[in-house]
Design an enzyme around this catalytic site. Sequence first.
Site, PDB file in Angstrom:
ATOM      1  N   HIS A 215       0.820  -1.196   0.000  1.00  9.61           N
ATOM      2  CA  HIS A 215       0.000   0.000   0.000  1.00  9.61           C
ATOM      3  C   HIS A 215       0.862   1.257   0.000  1.00  9.61           C
ATOM      4  O   HIS A 215       0.592   2.212  -0.725  1.00  9.61           O
ATOM      5  CB  HIS A 215      -0.940  -0.020   1.208  1.00  9.61           C
ATOM      6  N   HIS A 219       1.037   4.057  -3.301  1.00 11.44           N
ATOM      7  CA  HIS A 219       0.825   5.502  -3.203  1.00 11.44           C
ATOM      8  C   HIS A 219       2.079   6.295  -3.584  1.00 11.44           C
ATOM      9  O   HIS A 219       1.992   7.470  -3.908  1.00 11.44           O
ATOM     10  CB  HIS A 219       0.306   5.880  -1.814  1.00 11.44           C
ATOM     11  N   HIS A 245      -8.304  -0.255  -4.647  1.00 13.14           N
ATOM     12  CA  HIS A 245      -8.960  -0.258  -3.336  1.00 13.14           C
ATOM     13  C   HIS A 245     -10.210  -1.144  -3.342  1.00 13.14           C
ATOM     14  O   HIS A 245     -10.527  -1.787  -2.339  1.00 13.14           O
ATOM     15  CB  HIS A 245      -9.284   1.168  -2.889  1.00 13.14           C
ATOM     16  N   GLU A 353     -10.611  10.986  -4.478  1.00 17.01           N
ATOM     17  CA  GLU A 353      -9.398  10.810  -3.661  1.00 17.01           C
ATOM     18  C   GLU A 353      -9.048  12.075  -2.886  1.00 17.01           C
ATOM     19  O   GLU A 353      -8.850  11.939  -1.663  1.00 17.01           O
ATOM     20  CB  GLU A 353      -8.221  10.362  -4.547  1.00 17.01           C
ATOM     21  N   HIS A 368     -12.010  11.599   0.413  1.00 21.68           N
ATOM     22  CA  HIS A 368     -11.278  10.416   0.886  1.00 21.68           C
ATOM     23  C   HIS A 368     -10.081  10.794   1.763  1.00 21.68           C
ATOM     24  O   HIS A 368      -9.909  10.262   2.855  1.00 21.68           O
ATOM     25  CB  HIS A 368     -10.826   9.558  -0.299  1.00 21.68           C
ATOM     26  N   HIS A 372      -9.417  10.107   6.077  1.00 23.56           N
ATOM     27  CA  HIS A 372      -8.268   9.560   6.805  1.00 23.56           C
ATOM     28  C   HIS A 372      -7.831  10.525   7.906  1.00 23.56           C
ATOM     29  O   HIS A 372      -7.460  10.095   9.001  1.00 23.56           O
ATOM     30  CB  HIS A 372      -7.109   9.294   5.835  1.00 23.56           C
ATOM     31  N   HIS A 408     -13.056   2.728   3.436  1.00 24.94           N
ATOM     32  CA  HIS A 408     -12.947   2.397   2.017  1.00 24.94           C
ATOM     33  C   HIS A 408     -14.177   1.665   1.502  1.00 24.94           C
ATOM     34  O   HIS A 408     -14.448   1.696   0.302  1.00 24.94           O
ATOM     35  CB  HIS A 408     -11.638   1.671   1.710  1.00 24.94           C
TER      36      HIS A 408
END
Length: 694
Positions: A215, A219, A245, A353, A368, A372, A408
């Site tokens: 992951h 990114h 995802h 995103e 998104h 987080h 997610h």
Amino acid sequence: MANVVDSFALLFDRPNEPMVSLKGDRKALFQLTDQHLGDQYKSNGIEINNRFGEEATEVIPLKELRKIPEFKKARQLPTDSEFSILLPAHQEMADEVIDELLAVPENQLQDLLSMCVYARVNLNPQLFNYCYSLALMHRPDTRNVPIQNFAETFPSKFVDSQVFSQARETARVAARAADAPRIPIIIPRDYTATDLDIEHRLAYFREDIGINLHHWHWHLVYPFTSNQREIVAKDRRGELFFYMHQQVIARYNGERLANSLARVKKFSNFSEPIPEAYFPKLDSLTTSRGWPPRQANMRWYDLNRPVDGLVVTLADMNRWRRNIEEAISTGLIRLPNGSTQPLDIDTLGNIVEPSILSPNREYYGSLHNNGHSFAGYMHDPTNRYLESFNVIADEATNMRDPFFYRWHAFIDDLFQRFKESPNVRPYTRSELENPGVQISSVRVESATGETNTLSTYWMQSDVDLSRGLDFSDRGPVYVRFTHLNHRPFQYVIDVNNTGSARRSTVRIFMAPKFDERNLPWILSDQRKMFIEMDRFVVPLKAGKNTITRKSTQSILTIPFEQTFRDLSAQAGNARAPGLASFNFCGCGWPQHMLVPRGTLPGMPYDLFVMLSNYELDSVNNPDGSEMSCVEASSFCGLKDRLYPDRRSMGYPFDRPSSSAPSIQDFILPNMALVDVTIRLQNVTEQNPRNPKTQ
Ligand SMILES: *[C@@H]1O[C@H](CO)[C@@H](O)[C@H](O)[C@H]1NC(C)=O
Ligand SMILES: *[C@@H]1O[C@H](CO)[C@@H](O)[C@H](O)[C@H]1NC(C)=O
Ligand SMILES: *[C@@H]1O[C@H](CO)[C@@H](O)[C@H](O)[C@H]1NC(C)=O
Ligand SMILES: [Cu+2]
């Protein structure tokens, strides 16, 4: 003198140790100039550097910088602070540094090295690591510089904090008795919770080191921000954000069913308390503080943390969400000048995103990424306690937290609602069939000798963490962790091609056969459970063809040695040159997690195989240069080339079927459905690559 590639690689070594000291196994010394001392060593750095020089086996001279970069924002981040690209303030810092590292003219590698040393000396080590890795990956002249495995550089983001005091002990003993056997430090399998926490059943998936490395690496390959647009604007990156995802959620849901848990519940009421707690038990070697835990039933609060660039409310989140839902239901995006444009999946990915490619950041906001941050700061939304974020706000650690999947699942639901909307047309028969191509039979042959049974088991592997441990001597410090693995297998597909010779794309998926109530699925649900296992192009001659394909060839995965790169103990060959160009390839899903765990008695799965019409699949890709590592294109794409499949990602399951109520009704002659069983063997075996210890 060291070659320049080696010199660059040394900048990853022991990120918290100063540049004045020796670097790497070979005790190399960077010969610092007055420009490269940083604040801490301004007065006596040259002297200390010279003193280390007496022990050095090689000396790397540095050029004077023509222009000293300002790093106005980046310098604001204290050395002992955590860094996360998900925080707006940190994004601006990274953008500033990346601009400087990319601005050094191509092939002026001595200038670049000098600039990078300057950045390393003056910046927070985590910030430096991110920008440096990104620059090496995207500069044409540094492609061959291996980006050090992130778990090796910052091991505290990946393993139980208790390991480090034991590692210190191991290092102390080894320093006195060089020939003492290196006994691996065991990371227990269940260190973050007990079985009283039902979510803990999934810890083997969430806390898998390879999954978390994947992951982080994904990114890094697909950054959402940069002042250099071309770094972000890779082919179909918004769609890939959705697809990678989505597949992670599908895999996670399969694991949940195997553990007698229902599919993950999407987090859709932003005011609701979150019952799933998470106590990471990770320490930070950079900040010398533990990662904050998330208690049960905490909730999101408006964030007012100007230091992180986070001044954002729940009302903002709800407004952005409504605006995105409006785009999904109308199929139209509002542009800043008031005009509209049709919505597609790639743009939706960039909006949700969001990346800098989002066509209207003002209107669609940052849903998104800020999710987080909201979850990452529930314990200190206003910075009253000067607390850092928890694991969910860091790409290297966030898949450990059960809330990652709840968030997610919400994000995925937005994409699925678009796929289910009238703006996405179901596939017609001609888009699914492949006239003349019939699958006669499919079977899976396992290394265990069984047919249509896949076997999983536990494996213990040793990794060497010494390069990220500032306190240890130069010898290895092995840590032994337990992870899922499976017996190798191969697919055997018999095909009757009644037409002329041609090519076809083989697409292989799997999904649990029954839902959480043990009932057969309706296809509109099961399609979201199908995980991709492999996808590859084959030549078909006229008549009968037999296709065999090994599980290790999957385009989803990279081999264990590639996931763990330098970390993996490769008997006496710790840095095999063949693994050098893994920077892009390192992004694949770990091979050891290709097959879902299954259950002890055996869990029934549907294996789906399709041979699609290559005319509709092919992309016009220039032939890339041969890579010396396995490219895992399903989740990662191909470097500097188009995504190697023209179909929508997830095809043929990315959208509802217009006519088939169940998977059985979906099958055409160019498809096949086979029952397979995934059985967990409750044994723990040593990785044959582990170094011999007594
Ligand atoms: C969302 O959760 C809050 C807190 O539990 C509750 O008061 C509210 O009614 C919920 N909203 C909806 C739409 O369910
Ligand atoms: C609005 O912006 C889009 C994209 O930049 C452009 O294509 C379009 O022509 C603009 N429309 C108007 C009415 O200015
Ligand atoms: C292949 O298909 C053709 C046409 O349906 C049929 O006549 C032939 O028997 C098949 N061959 C095999 C090996 O199944
Ligand atoms: Cu992610």
